[in-house]
Design a protein around this motif. Structure first.
Motif, short mmCIF file in Angstrom:
data_model
loop_
_atom_site.label_atom_id
_atom_site.label_comp_id
_atom_site.label_asym_id
_atom_site.label_seq_id
_atom_site.Cartn_x
_atom_site.Cartn_y
_atom_site.Cartn_z
N UNK A 25 0.81 -1.21 0.00
CA UNK A 25 0.00 0.00 0.00
C UNK A 25 0.84 1.27 0.00
N UNK A 26 2.18 1.15 0.11
CA UNK A 26 3.04 2.31 0.25
C UNK A 26 3.83 2.52 -1.04
N UNK A 27 3.72 3.71 -1.62
CA UNK A 27 4.48 4.05 -2.81
C UNK A 27 5.92 4.36 -2.44
N UNK A 28 6.87 4.22 -3.37
CA UNK A 28 8.24 4.67 -3.12
C UNK A 28 8.25 6.17 -2.82
N UNK A 29 9.20 6.64 -2.01
CA UNK A 29 9.23 8.07 -1.63
C UNK A 29 9.22 9.02 -2.81
N UNK A 30 9.95 8.68 -3.88
CA UNK A 30 9.99 9.57 -5.05
C UNK A 30 8.61 9.70 -5.69
N UNK A 31 7.86 8.58 -5.75
CA UNK A 31 6.51 8.62 -6.33
C UNK A 31 5.56 9.42 -5.44
N UNK A 32 5.68 9.29 -4.12
CA UNK A 32 4.85 10.07 -3.21
C UNK A 32 5.11 11.56 -3.39
N UNK A 33 6.39 11.93 -3.47
CA UNK A 33 6.72 13.33 -3.66
C UNK A 33 6.18 13.86 -4.98
N UNK A 34 6.24 13.03 -6.03
CA UNK A 34 5.72 13.45 -7.33
C UNK A 34 4.22 13.68 -7.28
N UNK A 35 3.50 12.84 -6.52
CA UNK A 35 2.06 13.04 -6.36
C UNK A 35 1.75 14.36 -5.68
N UNK A 36 2.52 14.68 -4.63
CA UNK A 36 2.31 15.95 -3.93
C UNK A 36 2.57 17.14 -4.84
N UNK A 37 3.66 17.08 -5.61
CA UNK A 37 3.99 18.19 -6.50
C UNK A 37 2.95 18.35 -7.60
N UNK A 38 2.48 17.23 -8.15
CA UNK A 38 1.48 17.29 -9.21
C UNK A 38 0.15 17.82 -8.68
N UNK A 39 -0.23 17.39 -7.47
CA UNK A 39 -1.47 17.88 -6.88
C UNK A 39 -1.39 19.38 -6.62
N UNK A 40 -0.22 19.86 -6.18
CA UNK A 40 -0.04 21.29 -5.94
C UNK A 40 -0.08 22.09 -7.23
N UNK A 41 0.44 21.51 -8.31
CA UNK A 41 0.49 22.25 -9.57
C UNK A 41 -0.80 22.23 -10.35
#
Length: 691
Positions: A31-47
């Motif tokens: 259920x846990x994404x790799x840290x890089x993928x999690x960070x990418x989700x946060x950045x994409x959601x913010x943008x």
């Protein structure tokens, strides 16, 4: 020589066991994404202010956990499919294998330059040494050695939003129930065969009534074959096309700026099966890639309908805009469903040498009716018309310790887009990346995802430089600086503007059961500002700052905890908005019971929406969950996972935001009376492993 390597790999294995502890042989939590993928989700959601529904990479990782990649026969494309290695790391591994021969043990990865213990821990669940013979499968193997899985997901809000209310004389705005339903059946044999169907109903959409007489709002199906004779890929139904560096067409996930500072290159196969619930970034039709020695040839054709708002002028219907949200909840949204027919076709030809590749790409889209946007100063260079064609050339290659990549594209109006990148190791413990991009203000493409500051591959020039320093086995520093310029008007900027973005992150792993992270991000840009006494908006400097501290630890074999503190500020003119957030995560795995529980307690407070904070959540499998936190309140959720044997897994989730002192949450049809917003979720997966 062989004996020396065997002894060396044995010593490296012992060291890795000491560094990685019990997690070395344990599969990552699914259920846990790799840290890089999690960070990418946060950045994409913010943008974009939306959360991606693309879970293709997540599916790939879980499939590879059951069908591991054989490192002794894996090629560049196969290693890229993991999505956890940089181009430099892949290049170093292939050079190491070519020089010293097949790996004797998985722990020999310790000897590959750039493969630090943390990198090995991340990829270990998905790789094995294997032997020096590539497997040879028949078509019968293709359809029997994979896994069948059925995934059912249900979610519903706990409170009734305004869109579901009605009176004696009016119907509700949302014509369906607040239930959201997602179902997916898929057969997957990684790198060889995939087929399946996906259906979804969003909350508020009707079901077997009104505008959705066919039942679910979204249906998708695909059949996909790889590596069968000269057919490298064959797609029927829904699929994605991913070319070059994303300037022409890229429908899969793509990393932007973020914590993975060296993952700036678009990589992967041109054709991929589409298995997600998003309703925009895919083609529907047929595609094929043929391979002959050093050459590959790809062709595709697609015919599908897109949502659009339309206008009628003198009995002629035109499309005013194409809509990508996929929502059909209200009468107005349902009326825009499938109003534009899109015929797409294109191709790619690619030549592979030992360490270099060169490609040429072309795409063409025909829209019926024609697209005719309402012209405004900021969008006067956007595509209008019935036909959009574009072409590009791209390349990538490695020379010594330098990896180069790039793409140059031109749309049918003659306007260019160019991106050029370089990745290199300047020392055994230091990597540098540089990316330059120039996207003309009038460049046009429907599915571009080039690297940049914005999420539209247009009207941008910039230079990005990044560095990774592995100070020692415990310390690592990552950082980037990005200077960019927008030559024409853009959203919230009524004049050409410029900006800069700086990022610095330090990570410290003092032992096998603890990790600490400190991150600083500063971004400066120019946006519209209405000054007192001046009726015309002028550009003003806007600065956004984020500071994050994160601590994670493993307590024994059953309990994992993580704490995050984050501060944000947003300053424009003389006004400064601030925000902060702190959360505590915990995950507990029972020893003798098939249960895992996890949860979060979070407290946040921001001055305004502009100082909002984003944080990924631990949710059910394949659910991309990102919190958007602003205002003042609490957030808490509890997840329960039950594994009923080898085949059946069930999840339950309770999630709630509480805003003390508020009388309503949200706006428009999504407005809720009260100060709490609740969501419940249930999911079931039934998996039949291949033979």
């Amino acid at each position: 020589m062989t004996m020396i390597r065997l002894v060396t790999s044995g010593i490296a294995g012992c060291l890795l066991l000491l560094l990685g502890g019990d997690e070395v042989y344990a599969r990552q939590q699914e259920e846990i994404l790799p840290p890089a993928a999690e960070n990418n989700l946060e950045r994409e959601a913010a943008g974009t202010e939306t959360v991606s529904e693309d879970d293709a990479q997540w599916q790939t990782l879980n499939a590879l956990a059951r069908h591991k990649i054989r490192l002794n026969t894996a090629d560049e494309a196969t290693l890229q499919s993991i999505g956890l290695l940089t181009p430099l790391q892949i290049s170093r591994f292939l050079q190491y294998r070519a020089l010293l021969g097949d790996l004797l043990s998985i722990y020999e990865l310790q000897a590959v330059p750039g493969f630090e213990p943390e990198v090995i821990r991340q990829i270990l669940p998905y790789v094995e040494v294997g032997n020096d013979l590539a497997p040879h499968y028949t078509l019968k193997d293709y359809v029997h050695k994979g896994d069948h899985s059925v995934l059912l997901r249900y979610s519903r809000a706990g409170e009734k939003a305004k869109g579901y209310t009605h009176s004696d004389s009016t119907l509700p705005a949302y014509r369906g129930s607040p239930d959201k339903v997602f179902m997916r059946y898929r057969y997957s044999f990684p790198r060889y065969m995939s087929w399946g169907i996906v259906v979804e109903k969003d909350a508020g959409e009707a079901f077997f009534k009104g505008a959705q007489q066919q039942g679910f709002d979204f249906y998708s199906a695909h059949i996909f074959i790889r590596n069968y004779g000269k057919i490298k890929a064959l797609a029927l139904g829904d699929y994605t096309v991913n070319m070059g560096q994303g300037l022409l067409n890229w429908q899969g996930q793509a990393y932007g700026k973020g914590a993975a500072v060296m993952q700036v290159k678009r990589e992967g196969e041109v054709l991929r099966p589409y298995t997600s619930a998003g309703e925009f970034y895919f083609f529907r039709g047929a595609a094929i890639t043929l391979a002959q020695r050093h050459w590959e040839l790809t062709g595709f054709v697609s015919l599908r309908k897109q949502d659009a708002s339309t206008d009628t002028l003198m009995d002629e219907v035109t499309a005013a805009s194409i809509i990508s949200s996929g929502y059909h909840r209200t009468v107005t949204e349902a009326a825009k469903r499938g109003r534009v027919q899109q015929l797409s076709a294109g191709g790619n030809i690619r030549y592979h040498a030992a360490r270099w590749q060169l490609g040429a790409n072309v795409t063409s889209h025909h829209l019926t009716p024609v697209l005719q946007k309402k012209t405004a100063p900021y969008n006067q260079f956007d595509f209008n018309g019935a036909e959009l064609t574009a072409a590009s050339v791209d390349y990538s290659g490695t020379w010594k310790n330098v990896h180069l990549f790039g793409e140059a594209a031109m749309s049918s109006n003659g306007k260019p887009a160019v991106v050029q990148g370089l990745l290199t190791s300047v020392a055994p413990t230091a990597d540098i990346g540089i990316v330059y991009r120039y996207y003309d203000k009038a460049y046009q493409s429907l599915y571009a995802k080039g690297f940049g500051d914005g999420y539209r591959t247009v009207n941008e020039q910039g230079l990005y430089a990044a560095v990774t320093l592995r100070i020692n086995a415990r310390w690592q520093a990552d950082g980037y600086a990005d200077i960019f310029h927008f030559p024409w008007l853009k959203y919230r900027s009524n004049a050409p503007s410029r900006g800069k973005d700086f990022f610095l992150q330090g990570s410290y792993v003092p032992g096998k059961k603890m990790a600490l992270l400190l991150r600083y991000n500063f971004r400066q840009s120019e946006e519209n500002l209405l000054l007192p006494g001046n009726p015309v908006k002028v550009l003003a400097i806007v600065t956004a700052t984020h500071l994050r501290f994160q601590w994670s630890a493993k307590v024994g074999k059953q309990l994992d905890i993580k704490t995050r503190l984050e501060y944000s500020s947003y300053k424009t003119g003389g006004d400064k908005q601030r925000g902060w957030m702190v959360y505590q995560d915990a995950r507990y795995r029972f020893n003798h019971l098939p249960f895992t529980i996890s949860g979060r307690l979070s407290r946040f407070q921001t001055s305004s929406y502009d100082s909002r904070i984003y944080a990924t959540e631990s949710s059910v499998l394949y659910d991309n969950a990102v919190s958007q936190l602003y205002g003042a309140g609490w957030q808490y959720y509890l997840n329960i996972k039950w594994k009923g044997g080898r085949r059946l897994t069930c999840w339950g989730r309770f999630h709630q935001n509480w805003y003390p002192g508020q009388t309503s949450i949200g706006s428009g049809n999504d407005a809720i009376s009260g100060n709490k917003k609740t969501m419940i979720q249930f999911q079931l997966q039934y998996l039949i492993a291949g033979k």
